[in-house]
Enzyme design. Structure first.
Site, PDB file in Angstrom:
ATOM      1  N   CYS A 135       1.015  -1.887   0.242  1.00 15.53           N
ATOM      2  CA  CYS A 135       0.525  -0.510  -0.425  1.00 15.53           C
ATOM      3  C   CYS A 135       0.976   1.058   0.121  1.00 15.53           C
ATOM      4  CB  CYS A 135      -0.905  -0.082   1.009  1.00 15.53           C
ATOM      5  SG  CYS A 135      -1.852  -1.133   1.591  1.00 15.53           S
ATOM      6  N   ARG A 168       3.927  -0.528  -4.659  1.00 16.81           N
ATOM      7  CA  ARG A 168       3.624  -0.551  -3.837  1.00 16.81           C
ATOM      8  C   ARG A 168       2.034  -1.576  -3.550  1.00 16.81           C
ATOM      9  NH1 ARG A 168       6.851   1.991   1.195  1.00 16.81           N
ATOM     10  NH2 ARG A 168       5.691   0.911   1.674  1.00 16.81           N
ATOM     11  N   TRP A 182      -2.518  -2.704  -1.938  1.00 12.62           N
ATOM     12  CA  TRP A 182      -2.603  -4.225  -1.578  1.00 12.62           C
ATOM     13  C   TRP A 182      -2.987  -4.894  -0.708  1.00 12.62           C
ATOM     14  CZ3 TRP A 182      -0.499  -8.578   1.212  1.00 12.62           C
ATOM     15  CH2 TRP A 182       0.296  -8.942   0.393  1.00 12.62           C
ATOM     16  N   ASN A 234      -2.130   1.739   6.118  1.00 19.52           N
ATOM     17  CA  ASN A 234      -0.718   0.939   5.115  1.00 19.52           C
ATOM     18  C   ASN A 234      -0.551   0.090   6.152  1.00 19.52           C
ATOM     19  OD1 ASN A 234       1.209  -0.389   4.017  1.00 19.52           O
ATOM     20  ND2 ASN A 234       2.417   0.551   4.921  1.00 19.52           N
ATOM     21  N   GLY A 235      -0.850  -1.323   6.099  1.00 21.49           N
ATOM     22  CA  GLY A 235      -0.735  -2.670   7.923  1.00 21.49           C
ATOM     23  C   GLY A 235      -1.817  -3.076   7.994  1.00 21.49           C
ATOM     24  N   GLU A 239      17.987 -16.936  -8.229  1.00 22.30           N
ATOM     25  CA  GLU A 239      16.956 -15.675  -8.184  1.00 22.30           C
ATOM     26  C   GLU A 239      16.762 -15.983 -10.002  1.00 22.30           C
ATOM     27  OE1 GLU A 239      16.499 -13.222  -6.777  1.00 22.30           O
ATOM     28  OE2 GLU A 239      16.544 -11.757  -8.441  1.00 22.30           O
ATOM     29  N   LYS A 242      13.194 -15.179 -10.440  1.00 21.64           N
ATOM     30  CA  LYS A 242      12.999 -13.718 -11.793  1.00 21.64           C
ATOM     31  C   LYS A 242      11.654 -14.012 -12.823  1.00 21.64           C
ATOM     32  CE  LYS A 242      13.557 -10.704  -9.689  1.00 21.64           C
ATOM     33  NZ  LYS A 242      14.337 -10.858  -8.536  1.00 21.64           N
ATOM     34  N   GLU A 282       8.000 -14.424 -11.168  1.00 21.17           N
ATOM     35  CA  GLU A 282       7.461 -12.840 -10.528  1.00 21.17           C
ATOM     36  C   GLU A 282       7.288 -12.598 -12.371  1.00 21.17           C
ATOM     37  OE1 GLU A 282      10.781 -10.884  -8.588  1.00 21.17           O
ATOM     38  OE2 GLU A 282       9.897 -11.132  -7.425  1.00 21.17           O
ATOM     39  N   HIS A 299      19.498 -36.416  -7.297  1.00 21.97           N
ATOM     40  CA  HIS A 299      18.961 -36.959  -6.378  1.00 21.97           C
ATOM     41  C   HIS A 299      16.731 -36.463  -6.760  1.00 21.97           C
ATOM     42  CE1 HIS A 299      22.344 -36.900  -3.935  1.00 21.97           C
ATOM     43  NE2 HIS A 299      22.725 -36.062  -4.674  1.00 21.97           N
ATOM     44  N   LYS A 351       5.289  -4.400  -3.940  1.00 21.64           N
ATOM     45  CA  LYS A 351       6.981  -4.273  -3.756  1.00 21.64           C
ATOM     46  C   LYS A 351       7.870  -4.158  -2.730  1.00 21.64           C
ATOM     47  CE  LYS A 351      11.073  -2.648  -5.686  1.00 21.64           C
ATOM     48  NZ  LYS A 351      12.316  -3.545  -6.063  1.00 21.64           N
TER      49      LYS A 351
HETATM   50  O1  M6R Z   1      12.799  -4.664  -0.018  1.00 18.03           O
HETATM   51  P1  M6R Z   1      13.318  -6.664   0.497  1.00 18.03           P
HETATM   52  O2  M6R Z   1      14.947  -6.509  -0.462  1.00 18.03           O
HETATM   53  O3  M6R Z   1      13.756  -6.142   1.596  1.00 18.03           O
HETATM   54  O4  M6R Z   1      12.204  -7.150  -0.124  1.00 18.03           O
HETATM   55  C1  M6R Z   1      12.787  -8.508  -0.745  1.00 18.03           C
HETATM   56  C2  M6R Z   1      11.871  -9.444  -1.510  1.00 18.03           C
HETATM   57  O5  M6R Z   1      10.391  -9.010  -0.595  1.00 18.03           O
HETATM   58  C3  M6R Z   1      11.753  -9.174  -2.343  1.00 18.03           C
HETATM   59  O6  M6R Z   1      13.222  -9.278  -3.202  1.00 18.03           O
HETATM   60  C4  M6R Z   1      11.402 -10.165  -3.338  1.00 18.03           C
HETATM   61  O7  M6R Z   1      11.593 -11.261  -3.193  1.00 18.03           O
HETATM   62  C5  M6R Z   1      10.862  -9.514  -4.937  1.00 18.03           C
HETATM   63  N1  M6R Z   1       9.933  -9.405  -5.027  1.00 18.03           N
HETATM   64  C6  M6R Z   1      11.981  -9.916  -5.639  1.00 18.03           C
HETATM   65  O8  M6R Z   1      12.839  -9.464  -7.034  1.00 18.03           O
END
Ligand code: M6R
Length: 621
Positions: A2, A31, A81, A107-108, A490, A494, A497, A513, A616
């Site tokens: 949010c 956000r 969000w 927010n929260g 990673e 990506k 996501e 395995h 985010k």
């Molecule tokens: O703000 P942060 O680095 O603490 O966030 C951690 C994760 O939420 C963040 O890296 C998330 O996995 C991203 N969507 C990755 O692309």
């Protein structure tokens, strides 16, 4: 999660309140983008004017075009969000109380919302939405109705709430005031001339001012055009020094790229270079940015635990190889949300390193607090200046990646690895594990990385082309060993996501395995091949893994070091990155994987900056 914006300006400024808040929401949309809304105090002293719409901010903009709001001096805006209640117009913020006189955004998560809802419903209040926010709004409204000023009512409301919240509220009877409160969720103040701002993040107001104030836990802020008053939970006024935001609005623009993500991938040479810059003090020693940790403590550390989530955790996994190698201190990497529930063994001799781009990830914040309660020293590796983790850690090493707007993290990942390496070098120097010439050599190796990243970017067309041809894939596997393992994970993250494709990253050695059962004819498998100049066995073992999947019909896409002709022999496609010392290679080998995910998602027509269901910064546990 949010995004929140607040603005107050002078009377007679017409459209400015609405424009500033809508501009701030556009910058904060990363956000959360389930719905958006705005509340504005106009000449109507009975009712705040509002507009809100489910879906992206564009829906709210269209609504405002069709049904413009009146002019006003104070406004609050929200991009959501969803947590409590689906993303509908009704559940969108702002929520109204006191017959429309009060508007609130949040927010929260308010954990005791159910109990408060029952209490308020018993007084005859009728709830319109499913949200926990509306409960806070009616609580605030009932306190204002009892005669309290808006700031007093906000403090009293905050005292009744449990959980995490940033709240902003306006009152139709007070057209030049916005009040905010925060606990466990971010809120920063922007200082203007004859106008002031509030935002979840400085990007909300960066085009108007680069002077900001941070708010601490349980503080309440009242902004008017000429004044900012911060009080603590006991109503005591708190003096706070403003700070200067060291990047400008252009850093939060797309800069000619189609997406923020593409721009941020291209920002990576400077993200790494800036993170490296100015790290040596007058004694020739590496230095942290803020906070002081007694050198005696760092010398006596017997364990390092890196806590983080998502991409930041993968950066931590990469850094672990280097820190352990250089310092000979055991390093564990733990997902922040698992850490404190595991009853981890933490003592005064434990150094906890919290890695976070936003500095506001609730899981990581809670893990930091848990570690500190156990007596550990905490160093934050954080991108967002003045964020909660930066403030609460004993010391901070800032990643200077600049604002990362795309929801999927790219440049922050590289900057986090870089900062983790700097921390490892710092500890190795302090503890005497490395001679000065070895430290210098490591720093020189790091200094060469930005130019090498630029070369990867300049030669990225082949991976883009392959990505575009793979838009119909259902599953992509990623393999790596040693530092290539977190890079593989990673790469898979990506792709999940951005392109909503099933992707898994595996340790290449783990293949036999179990995961090899997934391989069938034409299954795409990315393999991060280590340098042939590193440990020879590592290179040849990974190539054996490539052979194993090829023998079962896989289509192998290999990331290899320039000049590694053997790797090319094993690949359907090979993507070369410049040669670098083994521990530095993740800073290069991840880039083709980022570009692959971006390009494939774009080929599928997806919004690469705002992938579905994500936000985010994850500011709820
Ligand atoms: O703000 P942060 O680095 O603490 O966030 C951690 C994760 O939420 C963040 O890296 C998330 O996995 C991203 N969507 C990755 O692309």
């Amino acid at each position: 999660m949010c995004g929140i914006v607040g603005y107050v300006g002078k009377l007679g400024d017409g459209e400015r309140a609405r424009e500033v808040v809508m501009g701030g929401l556009a910058r904060l949309e990363y956000r959360g983008y389930d719905s958006a809304g705005i509340a504005l105090v106009s000449d109507d002293r009975d009712r705040v004017a509002t507009a809100k719409k489910a879906g992206k901010l564009a829906n709210l903009s269209a609504e405002l075009e069709a049904n413009p709001l009146p002019e006003g001096t104070a406004a609050i805006g929200h991009t959501r969000w969803a947590t409590h209640g689906p993303p509908t117009d009704t559940n969108a913020h702002p929520h109204l109380a006191l017959g429309g006189r009060i508007a609130i955004i949040h927010n929260g998560i308010i954990e005791n919302h159910a109990e408060l809802r029952t209490e308020l419903a018993a007084t005859g209040i009728n709830f319109l939405s499913d949200t926990d926010t509306e409960v806070a709004g009616h609580l605030l409204g009932s306190l204002v109705a009892s005669g309290m000023s808006l700031p007093d009512a906000m403090r009293a409301t905050a005292r009744r709430l449990e959980g995490a919240f940033t709240l902003l509220a306006v009152d139709a009877t007070d057209p030049q005031t916005v009040v905010g409160a925060r606990r466990n969720s971010p809120l920063v103040v922007g200082l203007g001339e004859g106008e002031n701002y509030l935002g979840s993040d400085v990007v909300a107001f960066i085009e108007h001012t680069r002077t900001a104030l941070e708010l601490k836990q349980d503080e309440v802020v009242t902004i008017t055009p000429d004044e900012v008053i911060v009080t603590d939970a006991h109503s005591e006024v708190v003096e706070r020094e403003p700070y200067h935001v060291d990047w400008d609005a252009a850093a939060a623009e797309k800069g000619g790229f189609d997406s923020f993500m593409d721009k941020e991938i291209h920002d990576q040479p400077s993200a790494v270079a800036d993170t490296l810059r100015g790290r040596v003090d007058e004694r020739g020693r590496l230095k942290l940015d803020e906070g002081i940790v007694d050198e005696y403590i760092l010398k006596s550390v017997d364990k390092i635990i890196i806590i983080a989530c998502g991409t930041a955790a993968y950066a931590g996994q990469v850094a672990r190889y280097a820190i352990e190698h250089w310092t000979r201190v055991p390093v564990e990497v733990e997902l922040a949300h698992e850490f404190r529930y595991r009853d981890p063994i933490v003592s005064v001799k434990t150094l906890v390193v919290a890695v976070s781009q936003s500095g506001e990830t609730m899981d990581t914040i809670m893990a930091v607090r848990h570690a500190q309660q156990q007596g550990a020293t905490v160093i934050g590796i954080v991108n967002a200046q003045g964020s909660t983790i930066a403030r609460e850690a004993d010391a901070v090493l800032y990643t200077r990646a600049g604002p990362e707007i795309a929801v999927a993290s790219t440049k922050a990942f590289l900057a986090q690895i870089t900062a983790g390496y700097l921390l490892g070098i710092y500890l190795a120097e302090l503890r005497g594990n490395k001679f000065p010439d070895e430290i210098d050599a490591l720093l020189r190796e790091l200094d060469e990385i930005p130019a090498k990243i630029q070369r990867v970017l300049d030669t990225s067309e082949p991976i883009r082309e392959v990505a575009r041809s793979m838009a119909n894939e259902q599953t992509v596997l990623f393999l790596g060993r040693h530092v290539g393992f977190p890079v593989a994970m990673e790469g898979a993250l990506k792709l999940k996501e951005l392109a909503y494709i099933h992707a898994e990253g595996f340790a290449a050695g783990e293949l036999k395995h179990g995961p090899i059962a997934l391989v069938e004819q034409d299954q795409p498998v990315f393999v991060v091949v280590p340098s042939p100049r590193g440990r020879e066995s590592l290179h040849s073992k990974v190539l054996s893994n490539v052979q194993e999947v090829r023998a079962r019909g896989a289509r192998t896409l290999v990331i290899a070091e320039e000049g590694d002709a053997v790797a090319a022999d094993h690949a359907a496609h090979v993507f070369y990155v410049p040669s670098a010392p083994v521990l530095m290679t993740p800073l290069l080998s991840v880039i083709p994987l980022q570009i692959f995910a971006l390009e494939l998602a774009a080929a599928k027509g997806y919004d690469v900056d705002q992938p579905r269901n994500l936000a985010k910064s994850v500011t709820v546990e």
